[in-house]
Structures are given as structure tokens and as C-alpha cells.
Design a protein around this motif. Structure first.
Motif, PDB file in Angstrom:
ATOM      1  N   TYR A  65       0.838  -1.209   0.000  1.00  0.00           N
ATOM      2  CA  TYR A  65       0.000   0.000   0.000  1.00  0.00           C
ATOM      3  C   TYR A  65       0.875   1.263   0.000  1.00  0.00           C
ATOM      4  O   TYR A  65       0.406   2.351   0.303  1.00  0.00           O
ATOM      5  CB  TYR A  65      -0.971  -0.004   1.183  1.00  0.00           C
ATOM      6  N   ASP A  66       2.138   1.088  -0.338  1.00  0.00           N
ATOM      7  CA  ASP A  66       3.074   2.192  -0.527  1.00  0.00           C
ATOM      8  C   ASP A  66       3.623   2.010  -1.948  1.00  0.00           C
ATOM      9  O   ASP A  66       4.585   1.299  -2.160  1.00  0.00           O
ATOM     10  CB  ASP A  66       4.187   2.147   0.535  1.00  0.00           C
ATOM     11  N   VAL A  67       2.944   2.646  -2.913  1.00  0.00           N
ATOM     12  CA  VAL A  67       3.215   2.341  -4.317  1.00  0.00           C
ATOM     13  C   VAL A  67       4.276   3.288  -4.876  1.00  0.00           C
ATOM     14  O   VAL A  67       4.141   4.511  -4.800  1.00  0.00           O
ATOM     15  CB  VAL A  67       1.921   2.435  -5.157  1.00  0.00           C
ATOM     16  N   ALA A  68       5.323   2.701  -5.452  1.00  0.00           N
ATOM     17  CA  ALA A  68       6.391   3.514  -6.059  1.00  0.00           C
ATOM     18  C   ALA A  68       6.131   3.747  -7.541  1.00  0.00           C
ATOM     19  O   ALA A  68       6.577   4.745  -8.102  1.00  0.00           O
ATOM     20  CB  ALA A  68       7.744   2.828  -5.857  1.00  0.00           C
ATOM     21  N   ILE A  97     -11.401  -9.354 -12.860  1.00  0.00           N
ATOM     22  CA  ILE A  97     -10.231  -8.950 -12.056  1.00  0.00           C
ATOM     23  C   ILE A  97     -10.367  -7.484 -11.627  1.00  0.00           C
ATOM     24  O   ILE A  97     -10.561  -6.594 -12.462  1.00  0.00           O
ATOM     25  CB  ILE A  97      -8.925  -9.123 -12.870  1.00  0.00           C
ATOM     26  N   ILE A  98     -10.225  -7.276 -10.328  1.00  0.00           N
ATOM     27  CA  ILE A  98     -10.338  -5.928  -9.751  1.00  0.00           C
ATOM     28  C   ILE A  98      -9.096  -5.646  -8.903  1.00  0.00           C
ATOM     29  O   ILE A  98      -9.025  -6.097  -7.753  1.00  0.00           O
ATOM     30  CB  ILE A  98     -11.598  -5.838  -8.857  1.00  0.00           C
ATOM     31  N   PRO A  99      -8.112  -4.946  -9.440  1.00  0.00           N
ATOM     32  CA  PRO A  99      -6.958  -4.618  -8.594  1.00  0.00           C
ATOM     33  C   PRO A  99      -7.306  -3.501  -7.606  1.00  0.00           C
ATOM     34  O   PRO A  99      -8.328  -2.832  -7.736  1.00  0.00           O
ATOM     35  CB  PRO A  99      -5.894  -4.128  -9.586  1.00  0.00           C
ATOM     36  N   ASP A 100      -6.424  -3.330  -6.658  1.00  0.00           N
ATOM     37  CA  ASP A 100      -6.520  -2.229  -5.702  1.00  0.00           C
ATOM     38  C   ASP A 100      -5.906  -1.002  -6.355  1.00  0.00           C
ATOM     39  O   ASP A 100      -4.954  -1.120  -7.118  1.00  0.00           O
ATOM     40  CB  ASP A 100      -5.638  -2.596  -4.488  1.00  0.00           C
ATOM     41  N   ILE A 101      -6.427   0.173  -6.040  1.00  0.00           N
ATOM     42  CA  ILE A 101      -5.730   1.402  -6.434  1.00  0.00           C
ATOM     43  C   ILE A 101      -5.559   2.234  -5.169  1.00  0.00           C
ATOM     44  O   ILE A 101      -6.445   2.241  -4.322  1.00  0.00           O
ATOM     45  CB  ILE A 101      -6.506   2.161  -7.538  1.00  0.00           C
ATOM     46  N   VAL A 102      -4.425   2.876  -5.041  1.00  0.00           N
ATOM     47  CA  VAL A 102      -4.076   3.551  -3.784  1.00  0.00           C
ATOM     48  C   VAL A 102      -3.868   5.047  -4.059  1.00  0.00           C
ATOM     49  O   VAL A 102      -2.750   5.481  -4.318  1.00  0.00           O
ATOM     50  CB  VAL A 102      -2.798   2.930  -3.165  1.00  0.00           C
ATOM     51  N   PRO A 103      -4.946   5.837  -4.035  1.00  0.00           N
ATOM     52  CA  PRO A 103      -4.818   7.242  -4.431  1.00  0.00           C
ATOM     53  C   PRO A 103      -4.563   8.219  -3.287  1.00  0.00           C
ATOM     54  O   PRO A 103      -4.279   9.389  -3.547  1.00  0.00           O
ATOM     55  CB  PRO A 103      -6.186   7.543  -5.048  1.00  0.00           C
ATOM     56  N   ASN A 104      -4.675   7.784  -2.049  1.00  0.00           N
ATOM     57  CA  ASN A 104      -4.510   8.746  -0.948  1.00  0.00           C
ATOM     58  C   ASN A 104      -3.054   9.117  -0.733  1.00  0.00           C
ATOM     59  O   ASN A 104      -2.734  10.232  -0.344  1.00  0.00           O
ATOM     60  CB  ASN A 104      -5.089   8.174   0.344  1.00  0.00           C
ATOM     61  N   HIS A 105      -2.156   8.146  -1.002  1.00  0.00           N
ATOM     62  CA  HIS A 105      -0.743   8.357  -0.737  1.00  0.00           C
ATOM     63  C   HIS A 105       0.072   7.540  -1.727  1.00  0.00           C
ATOM     64  O   HIS A 105      -0.434   6.587  -2.315  1.00  0.00           O
ATOM     65  CB  HIS A 105      -0.394   7.936   0.699  1.00  0.00           C
ATOM     66  N   LEU A 167      -1.017  10.104   6.644  1.00  0.00           N
ATOM     67  CA  LEU A 167      -2.050   9.567   7.537  1.00  0.00           C
ATOM     68  C   LEU A 167      -1.743   8.121   7.913  1.00  0.00           C
ATOM     69  O   LEU A 167      -2.342   7.574   8.831  1.00  0.00           O
ATOM     70  CB  LEU A 167      -3.433   9.667   6.890  1.00  0.00           C
ATOM     71  N   TYR A 168      -0.795   7.499   7.191  1.00  0.00           N
ATOM     72  CA  TYR A 168      -0.373   6.130   7.523  1.00  0.00           C
ATOM     73  C   TYR A 168       1.125   6.179   7.891  1.00  0.00           C
ATOM     74  O   TYR A 168       1.519   7.076   8.649  1.00  0.00           O
ATOM     75  CB  TYR A 168      -0.732   5.181   6.368  1.00  0.00           C
ATOM     76  N   ALA A 169       1.948   5.299   7.336  1.00  0.00           N
ATOM     77  CA  ALA A 169       3.357   5.277   7.750  1.00  0.00           C
ATOM     78  C   ALA A 169       4.126   6.456   7.133  1.00  0.00           C
ATOM     79  O   ALA A 169       3.704   7.008   6.113  1.00  0.00           O
ATOM     80  CB  ALA A 169       3.981   3.958   7.303  1.00  0.00           C
ATOM     81  N   PRO A 170       5.262   6.840   7.706  1.00  0.00           N
ATOM     82  CA  PRO A 170       6.068   7.926   7.109  1.00  0.00           C
ATOM     83  C   PRO A 170       6.473   7.599   5.670  1.00  0.00           C
ATOM     84  O   PRO A 170       6.719   8.500   4.873  1.00  0.00           O
ATOM     85  CB  PRO A 170       7.302   7.985   8.016  1.00  0.00           C
ATOM     86  N   GLU A 171       6.527   6.300   5.339  1.00  0.00           N
ATOM     87  CA  GLU A 171       6.878   5.896   3.969  1.00  0.00           C
ATOM     88  C   GLU A 171       5.698   6.059   3.015  1.00  0.00           C
ATOM     89  O   GLU A 171       5.786   5.656   1.847  1.00  0.00           O
ATOM     90  CB  GLU A 171       7.325   4.418   3.947  1.00  0.00           C
ATOM     91  N   GLN A 172       4.568   6.611   3.505  1.00  0.00           N
ATOM     92  CA  GLN A 172       3.356   6.759   2.679  1.00  0.00           C
ATOM     93  C   GLN A 172       2.877   8.221   2.694  1.00  0.00           C
ATOM     94  O   GLN A 172       1.828   8.536   3.276  1.00  0.00           O
ATOM     95  CB  GLN A 172       2.247   5.842   3.218  1.00  0.00           C
ATOM     96  N   PRO A 173       3.633   9.136   2.048  1.00  0.00           N
ATOM     97  CA  PRO A 173       3.225  10.548   2.069  1.00  0.00           C
ATOM     98  C   PRO A 173       1.879  10.764   1.364  1.00  0.00           C
ATOM     99  O   PRO A 173       1.635  10.201   0.298  1.00  0.00           O
ATOM    100  CB  PRO A 173       4.354  11.255   1.299  1.00  0.00           C
ATOM    101  N   ASP A 174       1.011  11.566   1.988  1.00  0.00           N
ATOM    102  CA  ASP A 174      -0.305  11.847   1.393  1.00  0.00           C
ATOM    103  C   ASP A 174      -0.174  12.783   0.203  1.00  0.00           C
ATOM    104  O   ASP A 174       0.558  13.778   0.252  1.00  0.00           O
ATOM    105  CB  ASP A 174      -1.221  12.522   2.427  1.00  0.00           C
ATOM    106  N   LEU A 175      -0.933  12.469  -0.841  1.00  0.00           N
ATOM    107  CA  LEU A 175      -0.972  13.336  -2.024  1.00  0.00           C
ATOM    108  C   LEU A 175      -1.870  14.538  -1.757  1.00  0.00           C
ATOM    109  O   LEU A 175      -2.784  14.474  -0.926  1.00  0.00           O
ATOM    110  CB  LEU A 175      -1.504  12.547  -3.217  1.00  0.00           C
ATOM    111  N   ASN A 176      -1.609  15.598  -2.510  1.00  0.00           N
ATOM    112  CA  ASN A 176      -2.427  16.801  -2.424  1.00  0.00           C
ATOM    113  C   ASN A 176      -3.467  16.763  -3.542  1.00  0.00           C
ATOM    114  O   ASN A 176      -3.165  17.071  -4.694  1.00  0.00           O
ATOM    115  CB  ASN A 176      -1.520  18.040  -2.568  1.00  0.00           C
TER     116      ASN A 176
END
Ligand code: NOJ
Length: 546
Positions: A65-68, A97-105, A167-176
Motif C-alpha cells: 500500500y506504498d506504491v512507487a 479482475i479488480i486490482p486495488d488502487i491507492v490514491p490517498n498516498h 495519515l499512515y506510515a512515514p513511507e506513505q506521504p499523502d498526495l495533495n
């Protein structure tokens, strides 16, 4: 149900926590090759679609959930070509097939965040994230009092002095999400995967994208009224009204593609009304109904959740999607294994009360499966639910990988207990999760007695959880009353849930302490345990033909 009803209104969607599903290359971590090899199993189980937890390139600070890079598959799991092959093969099996998408961070290793770090304070690159100077002397205090969901402050300070929000780990900066680049980038990512054939997306933290631009301190929770918790009028970062504009645009992107693509929101909302707002016409298609998962094993509680959810969703024309477990919560076989099943308190980690009686938990899990699969709408099965897997509550501390363990100062063991690799076959670990000659052990250790719960051990055993799920899914698929539609409660004692669905279907769940005489029926289609003299034992459920 008419054949033109979109598939997602009735779908049974199986959640694949890919790291723990099946390991194709023997490195102890599940992958796309492993998943492809098990498609026949999923087809025979009878599911309509797979939700796959993040498979993108990631340093794995939070299980992916920390996508590079959202357009690349992590080498642990395979390649984009493998993903394309999986999509094609799954479609051949009639599975979507439904992948996850992680848009918050993103990950802190994402090119945008790296550019933001390099460019320094005040740069346009930093504007894609949420950077702020600190408060107090020399800005040594975080910009506000927000806390990370994994414990500790939601802000980390950089050597240059600025703080950034996570809002999660420091390795997961929130997007603006006030930045147009962020909107354009995610629309492009959706198109990238839609054009590769995915049938939809599960949207991670769908309720978190919009933040109050002033970033005010979090006020204390409004005081309860008549003992009832009161929702925030407008929380500074959860479930703000502005998120819906984002999803109206995403809906238009999905609609550009043929074949009923769909979204499911992971949205935590304080009330069914607020949840329903995500699935209004022109918005997302579905949202997980976490109220069902949070309910205690109590007829009154479950009935209220079912009624409130169906009422709110039908007002906006959306189907319900029921869920009992996922990769973030204690497995329900273990939750239900406590004599008194505590109601889950939102925003808090679940605290089970008392010791586990897994026979009790299994009985209730069987009944809960029949309840869930009989309710109107769609349903989610978390991998291993169909095997009745319990939470592994005694994982040694030395193997824990969930960031919650570190961030909580070793007070909360986190979510690894529900993420242990699946047992497929054999008498000893890795139970067919990896091949026998694998170079590494499974990334989390499997309990020795999981041989009894393996797919192989349960196959053909009519009393097993696996055969119960197989039969229930087969009947559900064939029965015109099941899936999307309506239901009517039948007269029954307060501790018994009994409802009817047209044509000719009744479900009864006994949550009382006494056997319950079944209502008139022509046949028993399926029962979660033996029925003698027409009596439904406590913690059992039955599907009746009437
Ligand atoms: C919700 C996901 O389900 C969870 O596993 C993850 O840690 C957080 N979102 C952050 O992405």
C-alpha cells in the motif's frame, strides 16, 4: 433478476491477498504465477471476480500500500505481462479482475516524492504532496495535531525543516488532491489498467483524499447524545464532501470502457447515509459495508445493520456489498470464537474479549456465511474464509512485519495474524503454498495444524467449510431469488433472523441459546449443520425452499 442487471450488483468477489495466496517461484511470497495456477480452484469455488491487493512496484513498507510505480508490477509478484496474462486467463474462466488502487498516498520512493525532496521547500514539486512548516519555536512542532492510523503523529520532519503529512506510515506521504497533476495522473493510471482489461478497482482509503485546506487541528469528538456517538460535522481529513467530485470524474473514466467496469470504495463513513453518498448515481458503483463486519454476533445488532444499510442504499439505487473479513481485521472465525462478540468500535483496533473457542467460532462462521450469501446484493470472501481459517493470534514477535507493530511501540501486534499464507495440501508447512523444493519458507509461519484446514483435507468432506462454501455459491448462482433484489423479514423470536426472498427462498439464522423450530418449508436446500426433527440448533443457519 434480469440478465441485463450489471454483474457487480450480485457478484461474489474473492479477495486475493497476493503475498499469501500461492507462491509460484518458491521465494516464500505469493505471486501472479501462483495465482494463475490456482484459477481452476477459484472457478470451481464459484466466485465471480477477484479483488487483488496492491501488486504494484513497492518497497513494501505497508504490504504494497506504498506504491512507487502504479504502472509496474513489483518483481516479487511478476511483471505487467504476467498481469495481462492473468487477466486474460481469468476472463477465460469467467472470472473478473479488480486490482486495488491507492490514491490517498504514494510510497516515499515514488518519483514524485523523490523529486519533491530534491527540489526543496516552496517548490512546485512539493505542491503535489502536503508539506508545511512546523509550529512553535523553530518549527519544531508538527503543523497540526493529526495522528497516523498506525500510531504516532501524522507528520514527519525533513532535514530542511519542512514537515510532510502521512495519515499512515512515514513511507506513505499523502498526495495533495487539490493539485491538478494528481487528478490527471490517477485518471491516466485508471486508463492504463482499464485498457489492459481489468474490470474495476477497489479504491483504498476512498474517504481520505480531501483534506481541509486550512489543515486545522482535529477537534475532540462531539459529545454523545442519548448515549449515541455523534459524527463530526466535517472532519478535517475523513469523509469530506469534496471527495465525491473526484469519483464522479472516475466514474466517467470507467464509463469510457466497455463491459461494465466497476469501483468498490473502501470508505469508512460514520453513518449509512454518508456511506450511501459514495454510490449515488454518477458516483462509484459499490462500497464495502463495514457495519456488517463490525456488528457483534447478535440478532438485534445484525438486523439493524442490515435494515439501515439496505434502506440507505436503495434510496440511491446501489446494491449492498457484505463483508465479514479482510486483510486488515481479525478473521471472523476467531472474532466469533468469543462467547461475547464485542462490537467493533470504529477507528479503533479490535479488542477480542476472553479466550477463543474455535469450535464455536467455526459454527458461527458457517452460519454467518449462509447469512451473508443470502442477503440482497454482492458479497466479499477473504481468501481463507472458505477454509474457516482462524486468526493466527500467537505469531512470534520476531516475524511481525505490519508497520503497526513498530509504530505502536510494540503494543499492537497489527494485522499479520490474518495474512498468514494459505494451506493448500500436505501434512507439513508450506502446505503447498510454495513448491516442496522452494528456496525460502513462507514469509509468515503457518501453524502446524493447518494441515487439517488445507484445501486438500477439506475437499470432498461434506462437513467441511470449503464444501459448505462451494455448495452455497453453486446454489446462489442458480437461484433466481439470490443476489441483487429485496428481502422481507419473517416473524421470529428476537434472537432469530428469518427472512424471505422471492421466489421461494427463506433463510433462518438462530442466534439464540435454544433450538428453533423451522417454519414450514418444502425442502432444506443447505444447512450449516445437522438438522434433526426440524430443529435449528443455536449458532446455525439454514436455506429453505418454500
Ligand atoms: C487500507 C488498507 O486496506 C490497509 O491495508 C492499508 O494499510 C491502508 N489502507 C493504507 O493504505
Amino acid at each position: 433478476m434480469s440478465s441485463t442487471t450489471p454483474w457487480w450488483r450480485s457478484a461474489v468477489i474473492y479477495q486475493v491477498y497476493i503475498r499469501s495466496f500461492a507462491d509460484g517461484d518458491g521465494d516464500g511470497v505469493g505471486d501472479i504465477a501462483g495465482l494463475r495456477s490456482r484459477l481452476p480452484y477459484l472457478k470451481a469455488l464459484g466466485v465471480d471476480a477477484l479483488w487483488i491487493n496492491p501488486w504494484y512496484k513497492s518497497p513494501m513498507a505497508d504490504g504494497g500500500y506504498d506504491v512507487a510505480d502504479y504502472r509496474a508490477i513489483d518483481p516479487l509478484f511478476g511483471t505487467v505481462a504476467d498481469a495481462e496474462q492473468l487477466i486474460e486467463e481469468a476472463h477465460r474462466h469467467g472470472i473478473r479482475i479488480i486490482p486495488d488502487i491507492v490514491p490517498n498516498h504514494t510510497s516515499d520512493q515514488h518519483a514524485w516524492f523523490q523529486a519533491a525532496l530534491a527540489a526543496g521547500p516552496g517548490s512546485p514539486e512539493r505542491d503535489r504532496y502536503i508539506f508545511r512548516p512546523g509550529r512553535g519555536p523553530e518549527g519544531a512542532e508538527p503543523p497540526n495535531n493529526w495522528v497516523s492510523c498506525f500510531g504516532g503523529p501524522a507528520w514527519t520532519r525533513l532535514p530542511g525543516g519542512d514537515w510532510y503529512l502521512h495519515l499512515y506510515a512515514p513511507e506513505q506521504p499523502d498526495l495533495n488532491w487539490q493539485h491538478p497533476d494528481v487528478h490527471a495522473e490517477f485518471e491516466s493510471i485508471l486508463r492504463f489498467w482499464f485498457s489492459r482489461g481489468v474490470d474495476g478497482f477497489r479504491i483504498d482509503v476512498a474517504h481520505g483524499l480531501a483534506k481541509d485546506p486550512e489543515l486545522p487541528d482535529l477537534a475532540s469528538q462531539p459529545a454523545p447524545v442519548d448515549g449515541q456517538p455523534q459524527p463530526y460535522v466535517q472532519h478535517p481529513h475523513w469523509d469530506r464532501d469534496e471527495v465525491h467530485a473526484i469519483y464522479r470524474t472516475w466514474r466517467k473514466v470507467a464509463d469510457e470502457f466497455d463491459g461494465d467496469r466497476c469501483f468498490v470504495a473502501e470508505a469508512w463513513a460514520d453513518t449509512p447515509e454518508r456511506l450511501a453518498a459514495y454510490v449515488r448515481p454518477g458516483g462509484l458503483h459499490t462500497a464495502f459495508n463495514f457495519d456488517f463486519l463490525m456488528a457483534s454476533w447478535d440478532a438485534k445488532d445484525l438486523r439493524a445493520v442490515i435494515d439501515d444499510s439496505l434502506a440507505m442504499l436503495s434510496d440511491v439505487g446501489a446494491p449492498a456489498t457484505w463483508v465479514l473479513s479482510n486483510h486488515d481485521v481479525m478473521r471472523h472465525t476467531s472474532r466469533y470464537a468469543r462467547k461475547t462478540v464485542a462490537r467493533w468500535v470504529p477507528n479503533q483496533r479490535y479488542q477480542p474479549q476472553g479466550t477463543a473457542d474455535l469450535d464455536l467460532g467455526t459454527r458461527r462462521a458457517r452460519a454467518a456465511a449462509l447469512l451473508m450469501l443470502a442477503l440482497p446484493g454482492g458479497a466479499y470472501i477473504y481468501q481463507g474464509d472458505e477454509l474457516g481459517l482462524p486468526e493466527v493470534e500467537d505469531l512470534p514477535e520476531s516475524v511481525l512485519q505490519d508497520p503497526i507493530w513498530e509504530r505502536s511501540g510494540h503494543t499492537d501486534k497489527g494485522r499479520d495474524g490474518c495474512r498468514v499464507p494459505l494451506p493448500w495440501s500436505g501434512q507439513t508447512a508450506p502446505f503447498g503454498f510454495s513448491q516442496a523444493d522452494a528456496s525460502a519458507e513462507p514469509w509468515l509461519p503457518q501453524p502446524a495444524n493447518w494441515s487439517e484446514r488445507s484445501v486438500e483435507a477439506q475437499t470432498g468432506d461434506e462437513t467441511s467449510m470449503l464444501e459448505l462454501y462451494r455448495t452455497a455459491l453453486r446454489l446462489r448462482r442458480a437461484h433466481p431469488a439470490l443476489g441483487d433484489g429485496t428481502m422481507t423479514w419473517l416473524d421470529a423470536p428476537a434472537d432469530v433472523l428469518a427472512f424471505h426472498r422471492e421466489p421461494g427462498f427463506t433463510c433462518v439464522v438462530n442466534l439464540s441459546n435454544e433450538a428453533y423450530q423451522l417454519p414450514e418449508h418444502s425442502t432444506i436446500s443447505l444447512a450449516s449443520g445437522p438438522i434433526r426433527d426440524g430443529l435449528l440448533e443455536p449458532d446455525h443457519a439454514v436455506w429453505l425452499k418454500v
